[in-house]
Scaffold this motif. Structure first.
Motif, short mmCIF file in Angstrom:
data_model
loop_
_atom_site.label_atom_id
_atom_site.label_comp_id
_atom_site.label_asym_id
_atom_site.label_seq_id
_atom_site.Cartn_x
_atom_site.Cartn_y
_atom_site.Cartn_z
N ILE A 156 0.84 -1.20 0.00
CA ILE A 156 0.00 0.00 0.00
C ILE A 156 0.87 1.25 0.00
N VAL A 157 1.86 1.29 0.90
CA VAL A 157 2.69 2.48 1.04
C VAL A 157 3.45 2.78 -0.25
N ILE A 158 4.09 1.78 -0.83
CA ILE A 158 4.91 2.02 -2.02
C ILE A 158 4.06 2.38 -3.22
N HIS A 159 2.95 1.68 -3.44
CA HIS A 159 2.12 1.97 -4.61
C HIS A 159 1.53 3.38 -4.53
N GLN A 160 0.98 3.72 -3.37
CA GLN A 160 0.40 5.05 -3.20
C GLN A 160 1.46 6.14 -3.34
N LEU A 161 2.63 5.86 -2.80
CA LEU A 161 3.73 6.82 -2.91
C LEU A 161 4.11 7.03 -4.38
N GLY A 162 4.04 5.97 -5.17
CA GLY A 162 4.31 6.11 -6.61
C GLY A 162 3.37 7.10 -7.26
N HIS A 163 2.09 7.04 -6.91
CA HIS A 163 1.11 7.98 -7.47
C HIS A 163 1.45 9.42 -7.10
N ARG A 164 1.75 9.63 -5.82
CA ARG A 164 2.00 10.99 -5.35
C ARG A 164 3.31 11.55 -5.90
#
Length: 536
Positions: A354-362
């Motif tokens: 969750i953390v890495i994927h969402q961070l990719g978006h941001r």
């Protein structure tokens, strides 16, 4: 249980598949784990063994595993100190043949609690291939660095990349079940870091050292106690860029590691895509303050529903739309300038994913100055790129990606009988990782980039997701500063009437592709890159 994750109207959801080749094996009682001490791996706050099935398990008509208390269940395990040291070899038919008995284990059915998919579409074999790829990349960077004068701009650029790749490899080893191999890198990484610029090292250290607990918002505590009584409580931790609010069923140390993982990913992204090109025109748009918050609720639907409404003052909508959104495990909201990623989390939730994927978006949103331009392909491309690089998996996706056919990615192990050695040939090896599968889908679907770039996420199909990751990977790894400038230049022209003409002009100028159609030449070069780097 299979949870399909869709993203609709800006809401990201968590996907957890029941299909997997590498599993986390749980014990009925923690005391049974003592006999497997050298194979234990801490995952989601519990001690498990990462395994591939060798024999002893059957499946019922629904595909669920079955076994009896007196069954002997057998598994292949990892050499945690060396991913290249495999328990099995793969014969010409693609079947697994035991090679090292020391890397096999057995357990009686009455001590076995079950298997949880740990890594979809991967095996110890594909992890070994990926590990070798990373070692080869490090060797190539060392060779390129050696050709330059030490201390020169070119030498420093290669050295920064080398350190970043080494840190990435260490994190990858920790996340894929090889902590002993990760520890072995520590001394070499320490020596390499001593040669890195003090200022850039200090930047990352400051971000990681900023991790700390903060007081929980009293309004959140009030809502929690109203919903669940005095036993329902939350903790909060922050770092320079990230904040995580989580129910107390999640371990504090686990959350601290999540923040460290996130800050390492941010610094790695900057080191790869910002630092080498930074000048007056190429600015760093990633802020040095908080820009992303995660809220990890319990696995209770009532809590998931009410914290969103009563604490964040957000709405689920009404009627069928409300019900649909409540049946999924993740959504988002905004808290001032901070994006809030909001999740229902059970014990098997992949918080790292969750953390890495969402961070990719941001990071995509800021670094490429998307400003609501609707480039969903780019947000997904960066998210998959970071997820694969740091975790070798992607657990948060807008469209559930189809696994490869059973011969490529399934487990077909039936009950093992120690007297019948031929039973071992019933397990089919995963010989292509998810990167290879997605690269193949992207090539064979043949979706032109000019059609992908304006497409919205709710219209994505498997081929769109695959092409997003594959095309971003190619631009990011092959095109250097020109590629970063090209990606930053897309948002301003995306909605212009002559977009197709402008993207061809942009491509010709930055990549020096002269011909009738520069985009066609770029697509051809992308296709060759995919076929030379992945098993398609």
């Amino acid at each position: 249980m299979v949870r399909v994750v869709l993203l609709f109207l800006g809401y990201l959801l968590l996907a957890s598949s029941a299909v997997g080749q590498v599993y986390a094996m749980d014990f009925k009682d923690p005391k049974f784990a003592k006999g497997y001490k050298k194979f234990l791996y801490t995952w989601n706050g519990r001690q498990v063994v990462l395994v591939e099935i060798r024999g002893g398990l059957s499946r019922d008509s629904r595909g669920a595993f079955t076994w009896k208390p007196n069954d002997r269940l057998e598994f292949y395990v990892q050499d945690q100190s060396n991913p290249l040291n495999l328990a099995y070899k793969i014969d010409k038919d693609g079947l697994m043949q035991t090679k090292k008995k020391s890397l096999t284990i057995g357990i009686s059915g009455d001590r076995f609690a079950g298997l949880t998919p740990f890594m979809r579409n991967e095996s110890f074999h594909t992890l070994a291939l990926e590990y070798q790829r990373r070692l080869d990349s490090l060797d190539q960077l060392k060779a390129l660095r050696k050709e330059e004068s030490e201390g020169s701009a070119a030498w420093f650029s290669f050295h920064q990349q080398y350190v970043r790749e080494m840190e990435l490899l260490q994190m990858w080893l920790q996340q894929t079940g090889y902590p002993k191999a990760a520890n072995k890198l520590e001394r070499e990484l320490f020596r390499a870091k001593k040669r890195v610029s003090v200022a850039k090292k200090a930047r990352k250290d400051a971000a990681i050292n900023s991790i700390h607990k903060v007081d929980v918002d009293p309004d959140l505590t009030a809502v929690a106690h109203e919903l669940g009584g005095p036993d329902l409580n939350f903790h909060t931790q922050e770092s320079m860029h990230l904040k995580i609010v989580y129910h107390t069923g999640i371990d504090d140390e686990h959350v601290s590691r999540l923040l460290e993982l996130g800050e390492t990913a941010i610094d790695g992204f900057r080191t790869q895509f910002v630092d080498p090109y930074r000048d007056e025109e190429f600015q760093d748009f990633i802020p040095d303050n908080l820009f992303l918050e995660f809220f990890f609720s319990t696995d209770q639907r009532l809590h998931y529903e009410k914290f969103y409404e009563d604490y964040f003052q957000a709405s689920w909508g009404s009627g069928a739309d409300r019900e649909r959104r409540l049946n999924i495990h993740g959504t988002s909201t905004q808290n001032g300038n901070v994006f809030v990623s909001y999740w229902m989390c059970d014990k098997d939730a992949d918080l790292e994913g969750i953390v890495i994927h969402q961070l990719g978006h941001r990071l995509a949103e800021r670094h490429y100055q998307m400003h609501g331009s609707g480039q969903d392909w780019l947000a997904e491309g960066v998210a998959y790129y970071l997820s694969f690089n740091f975790l070798n998996r992607n657990s948060v996706t807008c469209i559930a990606f189809k696994p490869p056919p059973p011969r490529r990615g399934g487990t077909m192990a039936k009950g093992a009988n120690k007297k019948k050695k031929k039973e071992e040939t019933q397990t089919v090896a995963v010989m292509r990782g998810l990167r290879d599968v997605m690269a193949g889908v992207a090539i064979h679907e043949g979706i032109p980039f000019s059609q992908l770039v304006p497409k919205r996420l709710y219209d994505f199909e498997n081929g769109d997701t695959a092409k997003s990751w594959a095309f971003y990977t190619y631009i990011a790894e092959e095109k250097g500063k020109a590629g970063q400038l090209w990606l930053r230049s897309l948002a301003p022209i995306l909605f212009e009437d002559n977009f197709q003409l402008k993207i061809r002009e942009l491509t010709e100028k930055l990549f020096e592709l002269h011909g009738a159609d520069p985009m066609m030449l770029l697509e051809e070069d992308w296709s060759q890159y995919m076929q030379s780097h992945y098993d398609i």
